[in-house]
Design a protein around this motif. Structure first.
Motif, PDB file in Angstrom:
ATOM      1  N   SER A 195       8.407  45.564  -8.567  1.00 36.74           N
ATOM      2  CA  SER A 195       7.349  46.334  -9.227  1.00 36.74           C
ATOM      3  C   SER A 195       7.894  46.939 -10.509  1.00 36.74           C
ATOM      4  CB  SER A 195       6.820  47.436  -8.293  1.00 36.74           C
ATOM      5  OG  SER A 195       7.838  48.360  -7.982  1.00 36.74           O
ATOM      6  N   PRO A 196       7.003  47.339 -11.428  1.00 39.59           N
ATOM      7  CA  PRO A 196       7.444  47.888 -12.717  1.00 39.59           C
ATOM      8  C   PRO A 196       7.851  49.348 -12.616  1.00 39.59           C
ATOM      9  CG  PRO A 196       5.060  47.806 -12.660  1.00 39.59           C
ATOM     10  CD  PRO A 196       5.534  47.175 -11.380  1.00 39.59           C
ATOM     11  N   LYS A 197       8.932  49.588 -11.881  1.00 38.58           N
ATOM     12  CA  LYS A 197       9.367  50.966 -11.628  1.00 38.58           C
ATOM     13  C   LYS A 197      10.847  51.184 -11.896  1.00 38.58           C
ATOM     14  CE  LYS A 197       5.263  52.069 -10.010  1.00 38.58           C
ATOM     15  NZ  LYS A 197       4.365  52.975 -10.765  1.00 38.58           N
ATOM     16  N   MET A 198      11.588  50.151 -12.312  1.00 44.24           N
ATOM     17  CA  MET A 198      13.032  50.266 -12.421  1.00 44.24           C
ATOM     18  C   MET A 198      13.480  50.330 -13.869  1.00 44.24           C
ATOM     19  SD  MET A 198      15.786  50.416 -10.519  1.00 44.24           S
ATOM     20  CE  MET A 198      15.753  49.435  -9.000  1.00 44.24           C
ATOM     21  N   LEU A 199      14.168  51.424 -14.224  1.00 45.02           N
ATOM     22  CA  LEU A 199      14.764  51.539 -15.543  1.00 45.02           C
ATOM     23  C   LEU A 199      16.161  50.924 -15.525  1.00 45.02           C
ATOM     24  CD1 LEU A 199      13.869  55.213 -16.580  1.00 45.02           C
ATOM     25  CD2 LEU A 199      12.647  53.106 -17.157  1.00 45.02           C
ATOM     26  N   VAL A 200      16.484  50.189 -16.577  1.00 49.68           N
ATOM     27  CA  VAL A 200      17.825  49.640 -16.757  1.00 49.68           C
ATOM     28  C   VAL A 200      18.502  50.428 -17.871  1.00 49.68           C
ATOM     29  CG1 VAL A 200      19.189  47.591 -17.300  1.00 49.68           C
ATOM     30  CG2 VAL A 200      17.030  47.352 -16.060  1.00 49.68           C
ATOM     31  N   ILE A 201      19.705  50.917 -17.600  1.00 51.98           N
ATOM     32  CA  ILE A 201      20.454  51.727 -18.556  1.00 51.98           C
ATOM     33  C   ILE A 201      21.770  51.030 -18.854  1.00 51.98           C
ATOM     34  CG2 ILE A 201      21.432  54.008 -19.024  1.00 51.98           C
ATOM     35  CD1 ILE A 201      19.582  55.082 -16.771  1.00 51.98           C
ATOM     36  N   LEU A 202      22.018  50.749 -20.135  1.00 49.41           N
ATOM     37  CA  LEU A 202      23.217  50.047 -20.572  1.00 49.41           C
ATOM     38  C   LEU A 202      23.875  50.814 -21.709  1.00 49.41           C
ATOM     39  CD1 LEU A 202      21.794  46.398 -20.791  1.00 49.41           C
ATOM     40  CD2 LEU A 202      23.153  47.349 -18.919  1.00 49.41           C
ATOM     41  N   PRO A 203      25.158  50.563 -21.981  1.00 48.82           N
ATOM     42  CA  PRO A 203      25.780  51.162 -23.168  1.00 48.82           C
ATOM     43  C   PRO A 203      25.100  50.655 -24.439  1.00 48.82           C
ATOM     44  CG  PRO A 203      27.422  50.195 -21.689  1.00 48.82           C
ATOM     45  CD  PRO A 203      26.093  49.731 -21.212  1.00 48.82           C
ATOM     46  N   GLN A 204      25.062  51.476 -25.475  1.00 51.58           N
ATOM     47  CA  GLN A 204      24.398  51.057 -26.707  1.00 51.58           C
ATOM     48  C   GLN A 204      25.062  49.824 -27.331  1.00 51.58           C
ATOM     49  OE1 GLN A 204      25.775  51.272 -29.910  1.00 51.58           O
ATOM     50  NE2 GLN A 204      27.633  52.418 -29.479  1.00 51.58           N
ATOM     51  N   GLU A 205      26.320  49.570 -26.986  1.00 52.92           N
ATOM     52  CA  GLU A 205      26.994  48.373 -27.494  1.00 52.92           C
ATOM     53  C   GLU A 205      26.319  47.090 -27.027  1.00 52.92           C
ATOM     54  OE1 GLU A 205      28.483  50.862 -25.991  1.00 52.92           O
ATOM     55  OE2 GLU A 205      30.057  51.658 -27.308  1.00 52.92           O
ATOM     56  N   SER A 206      25.520  47.173 -25.963  1.00 52.20           N
ATOM     57  CA  SER A 206      24.844  45.995 -25.407  1.00 52.20           C
ATOM     58  C   SER A 206      23.444  45.799 -25.979  1.00 52.20           C
ATOM     59  CB  SER A 206      24.750  46.130 -23.874  1.00 52.20           C
ATOM     60  OG  SER A 206      26.027  46.288 -23.299  1.00 52.20           O
ATOM     61  N   PHE A 207      23.125  46.507 -27.060  1.00 48.00           N
ATOM     62  CA  PHE A 207      21.771  46.475 -27.607  1.00 48.00           C
ATOM     63  C   PHE A 207      21.314  45.069 -27.956  1.00 48.00           C
ATOM     64  CE2 PHE A 207      19.222  46.616 -31.608  1.00 48.00           C
ATOM     65  CZ  PHE A 207      18.034  47.057 -31.048  1.00 48.00           C
ATOM     66  N   GLU A 208      22.119  44.331 -28.702  1.00 45.77           N
ATOM     67  CA  GLU A 208      21.711  42.998 -29.136  1.00 45.77           C
ATOM     68  C   GLU A 208      21.472  42.079 -27.943  1.00 45.77           C
ATOM     69  OE1 GLU A 208      23.141  45.120 -32.540  1.00 45.77           O
ATOM     70  OE2 GLU A 208      24.076  44.815 -30.584  1.00 45.77           O
ATOM     71  N   GLN A 209      22.333  42.160 -26.933  1.00 44.65           N
ATOM     72  CA  GLN A 209      22.149  41.333 -25.733  1.00 44.65           C
ATOM     73  C   GLN A 209      20.888  41.736 -24.976  1.00 44.65           C
ATOM     74  OE1 GLN A 209      24.947  42.818 -26.670  1.00 44.65           O
ATOM     75  NE2 GLN A 209      26.720  41.469 -26.417  1.00 44.65           N
ATOM     76  N   ALA A 210      20.608  43.042 -24.924  1.00 46.58           N
ATOM     77  CA  ALA A 210      19.412  43.511 -24.227  1.00 46.58           C
ATOM     78  C   ALA A 210      18.146  43.030 -24.930  1.00 46.58           C
ATOM     79  CB  ALA A 210      19.422  45.035 -24.138  1.00 46.58           C
ATOM     80  N   VAL A 211      18.127  43.095 -26.251  1.00 48.56           N
ATOM     81  CA  VAL A 211      16.949  42.644 -26.998  1.00 48.56           C
ATOM     82  C   VAL A 211      16.713  41.155 -26.773  1.00 48.56           C
ATOM     83  CG1 VAL A 211      16.009  42.241 -29.304  1.00 48.56           C
ATOM     84  CG2 VAL A 211      17.040  44.443 -28.749  1.00 48.56           C
ATOM     85  N   GLN A 212      17.770  40.365 -26.867  1.00 50.62           N
ATOM     86  CA  GLN A 212      17.629  38.922 -26.663  1.00 50.62           C
ATOM     87  C   GLN A 212      17.130  38.622 -25.254  1.00 50.62           C
ATOM     88  OE1 GLN A 212      17.637  36.746 -28.885  1.00 50.62           O
ATOM     89  NE2 GLN A 212      18.883  37.468 -30.588  1.00 50.62           N
ATOM     90  N   ALA A 213      17.629  39.371 -24.273  1.00 48.23           N
ATOM     91  CA  ALA A 213      17.204  39.159 -22.887  1.00 48.23           C
ATOM     92  C   ALA A 213      15.736  39.507 -22.696  1.00 48.23           C
ATOM     93  CB  ALA A 213      18.078  39.991 -21.942  1.00 48.23           C
TER      94      ALA A 213
END
Length: 224
Positions: A195-213
């Motif tokens: 369900s749409p209830k889970m937040l994912v928290i990553l280091p800001q260094e992973s920004f580009e990978q998160a956007v692509q994902a």
């Protein structure tokens, strides 16, 4: 819908925004929208927003005088935050938000609440130290071994994972129960949730990978 774009859109809030942070966001989302007083931050960093959305209670007269009238979109109601007003009026593959964390914890928590209340609007919030996004039904993150990964439920949710040091399979998550903070990537990570209830928290260094994902996610939560 106030802003419709076929590429990601950068959204600027009123909290801390650096030129470096804004440049990273704009590398994916050249179209810039400001949430009320975020227009001041945009102008201070040499960026003219394509649109300003909000109740305009924090937009300075100086900023208002710099921005073309056609780009100002006041929404006077006080039932929702400026971030909410913006997110529900932007149609884009992804909203990249900067300036929504760091200054006030209550505003930060309110932004996370908005992510969950608009699960069909893909959005990642980039902060000084971390980034946060609502997990889509399934996502693959190309993370390095040892990258911190935290999962925080904003409601009851279950899921499965591959590539995490502590798999989430078979666990029942809830904000007043089990949470998934302080996990670690063993390499690329696959996560699916119920369900749409889970937040994912990553280091800001992973920004580009998160956007692509997020842009590569095969599906998103349907509109209500």
């Amino acid at each position: 819908m106030i802003v419709v774009h076929d590429k990601p859109v950068t959204l600027i809030g009123g909290a801390e925004v650096s030129k470096k942070m804004l440049d990273r966001a704009q590398s994916f989302g050249p179209c810039v929208v400001a949430a009320d007083g975020g227009a001041d931050a945009a102008l201070y960093n040499g960026v003219m927003p394509d649109a300003v959305i909000g109740d305009f209670d924090s937009l300075t007269d100086w900023a208002r005088g710099q921005i073309p009238r056609a780009a100002l979109h006041p929404i006077p109601e006080q039932e929702t935050t400026d971030f909410d007003k913006c997110l529900r009026n932007i149609a884009a593959p992804l909203v990249v938000g900067v300036g929504f964390s760091g200054n006030r914890l209550d505003h930060q928590l309110s932004a996370y609440n908005t992510l969950v209340r608009h699960p069909h609007r893909p959005c990642v919030l980039l902060g000084v130290e971390e980034l946060v996004f609502l997990c889509p039904p399934s996502i693959r993150l190309d993370l390095k071994t040892g990258c911190p990964v935290s999962l925080f439920p904003m409601g009851a949710v279950e899921g499965v994972s591959d590539g995490l040091q502590f798999p989430i399979d078979g666990l029942n998550f809830a904000p007043d129960g089990r949470v998934g903070t302080s996990n670690t990537a063993l390499g690329p990570v696959d996560i699916s949730v119920t369900s749409p209830k889970m937040l994912v928290i990553l280091p800001q260094e992973s920004f580009e990978q998160a956007v692509q994902a997020l842009l590569s996610a095969r599906s998103w939560w349907p509109a209500p």
